[in-house]
Design a protein around this motif. Structure first.
Motif, PDB file in Angstrom:
ATOM      1  N   UNK A   1       3.226 -35.102 -10.443  1.00 24.47           N
ATOM      2  CA  UNK A   1       3.536 -34.812 -11.834  1.00 24.47           C
ATOM      3  C   UNK A   1       4.305 -35.958 -12.483  1.00 24.47           C
ATOM      4  N   UNK A   2       3.816 -36.377 -13.630  1.00 22.59           N
ATOM      5  CA  UNK A   2       4.505 -37.366 -14.457  1.00 22.59           C
ATOM      6  C   UNK A   2       4.893 -36.684 -15.753  1.00 22.59           C
ATOM      7  N   UNK A   3       6.167 -36.708 -16.060  1.00 21.11           N
ATOM      8  CA  UNK A   3       6.675 -36.109 -17.289  1.00 21.11           C
ATOM      9  C   UNK A   3       7.360 -37.177 -18.109  1.00 21.11           C
ATOM     10  N   UNK A   4       6.879 -37.359 -19.334  1.00 21.94           N
ATOM     11  CA  UNK A   4       7.456 -38.350 -20.240  1.00 21.94           C
ATOM     12  C   UNK A   4       8.162 -37.586 -21.347  1.00 21.94           C
ATOM     13  N   UNK A   5       9.478 -37.647 -21.314  1.00 26.75           N
ATOM     14  CA  UNK A   5      10.269 -36.868 -22.253  1.00 26.75           C
ATOM     15  C   UNK A   5      11.661 -37.456 -22.377  1.00 26.75           C
ATOM     16  N   UNK A   6      12.231 -37.309 -23.568  1.00 27.17           N
ATOM     17  CA  UNK A   6      13.612 -37.746 -23.769  1.00 27.17           C
ATOM     18  C   UNK A   6      14.573 -36.590 -23.534  1.00 27.17           C
TER      19      UNK A   6
ATOM     20  N   UNK B   1       5.227 -45.818 -21.573  1.00 28.17           N
ATOM     21  CA  UNK B   1       4.777 -44.436 -21.437  1.00 28.17           C
ATOM     22  C   UNK B   1       5.076 -43.635 -22.694  1.00 28.17           C
ATOM     23  N   UNK B   2       4.148 -42.719 -22.999  1.00 29.92           N
ATOM     24  CA  UNK B   2       4.237 -41.860 -24.172  1.00 29.92           C
ATOM     25  C   UNK B   2       4.283 -40.402 -23.719  1.00 29.92           C
ATOM     26  N   UNK B   3       4.814 -39.526 -24.542  1.00 25.74           N
ATOM     27  CA  UNK B   3       4.814 -38.101 -24.170  1.00 25.74           C
ATOM     28  C   UNK B   3       3.420 -37.582 -23.835  1.00 25.74           C
ATOM     29  N   UNK B   4       2.406 -38.117 -24.492  1.00 26.94           N
ATOM     30  CA  UNK B   4       1.046 -37.664 -24.225  1.00 26.94           C
ATOM     31  C   UNK B   4       0.503 -38.141 -22.881  1.00 26.94           C
ATOM     32  N   UNK B   5       1.254 -38.964 -22.182  1.00 24.18           N
ATOM     33  CA  UNK B   5       0.877 -39.340 -20.817  1.00 24.18           C
ATOM     34  C   UNK B   5       1.334 -38.303 -19.798  1.00 24.18           C
ATOM     35  N   UNK B   6       2.094 -37.326 -20.262  1.00 25.49           N
ATOM     36  CA  UNK B   6       2.554 -36.264 -19.372  1.00 25.49           C
ATOM     37  C   UNK B   6       1.365 -35.505 -18.795  1.00 25.49           C
ATOM     38  N   UNK B   7       1.309 -35.437 -17.479  1.00 26.63           N
ATOM     39  CA  UNK B   7       0.176 -34.801 -16.803  1.00 26.63           C
ATOM     40  C   UNK B   7       0.424 -34.808 -15.301  1.00 26.63           C
ATOM     41  N   UNK B   8      -0.404 -34.068 -14.598  1.00 20.44           N
ATOM     42  CA  UNK B   8      -0.489 -34.209 -13.159  1.00 20.44           C
ATOM     43  C   UNK B   8      -1.526 -35.289 -12.880  1.00 20.44           C
ATOM     44  N   UNK B   9      -1.131 -36.290 -12.137  1.00 20.63           N
ATOM     45  CA  UNK B   9      -2.006 -37.420 -11.813  1.00 20.63           C
ATOM     46  C   UNK B   9      -2.576 -37.234 -10.405  1.00 20.63           C
ATOM     47  N   UNK B  10      -3.899 -37.357 -10.320  1.00 22.79           N
ATOM     48  CA  UNK B  10      -4.597 -37.178  -9.050  1.00 22.79           C
ATOM     49  C   UNK B  10      -5.261 -38.492  -8.650  1.00 22.79           C
TER      50      UNK B  10
END
Length: 119
Positions: free
Chosen positions: A114-119, A84-93
């Motif tokens: 909600x998927x949040x990709x962050x350190x 997973x990358x930070x740019x995958x952060x989004x609400x997934x439907x």
């Protein structure tokens, strides 16, 4: 048809997460099921789809990192997300398409997760 999505959360870059979407109701009318996502301030974009026969398609941005699967006995579709990358952060439907509809268009929609990709 009702769709219930689950599995979102916070994950570090490079990590993995699995989303689930359970369908109920008039399941016999459904062919494809899949996922879209919407990042903050952006449009909702197609992610992946799978038909009842098991054919799949992916957006270029996730190909090789995400895997969609389906358990027809449980009327559930899964999205395994890896690397997973930070740019995958989004609400997934999650969505479902009726028999005869495009694989890539939703006739029914679940609530977002909600998927949040962050350190």
């Amino acid at each position: 048809v009702q769709l219930q999505a689950s599995g979102g959360g916070l994950v570090q870059p490079g990590g993995s997460l699995r989303l689930s979407c359970a369908a109920s109701g008039s399941i016999f009318t459904i062919n494809a099921m899949g996922w879209y996502r919407q990042a903050p301030g952006k449009q909702r974009d197609f992610v992946a789809t799978i038909t009842s026969a098991g054919s799949t398609d992916y957006a270029y941005a996730v190909k090789g990192r995400f895997t969609i699967s389906r358990d027809n006995a449980k009327n559930t579709v899964y999205l395994q997300m890896s690397s997973l990358k930070p740019e995958d952060t989004a609400v997934y439907y999650c969505y479902a398409a009726r028999q005869g509809s495009s694989w890539h268009m939703g006739d029914y929609w679940g609530q977002g997760t909600l998927v949040t990709v962050s350190s």
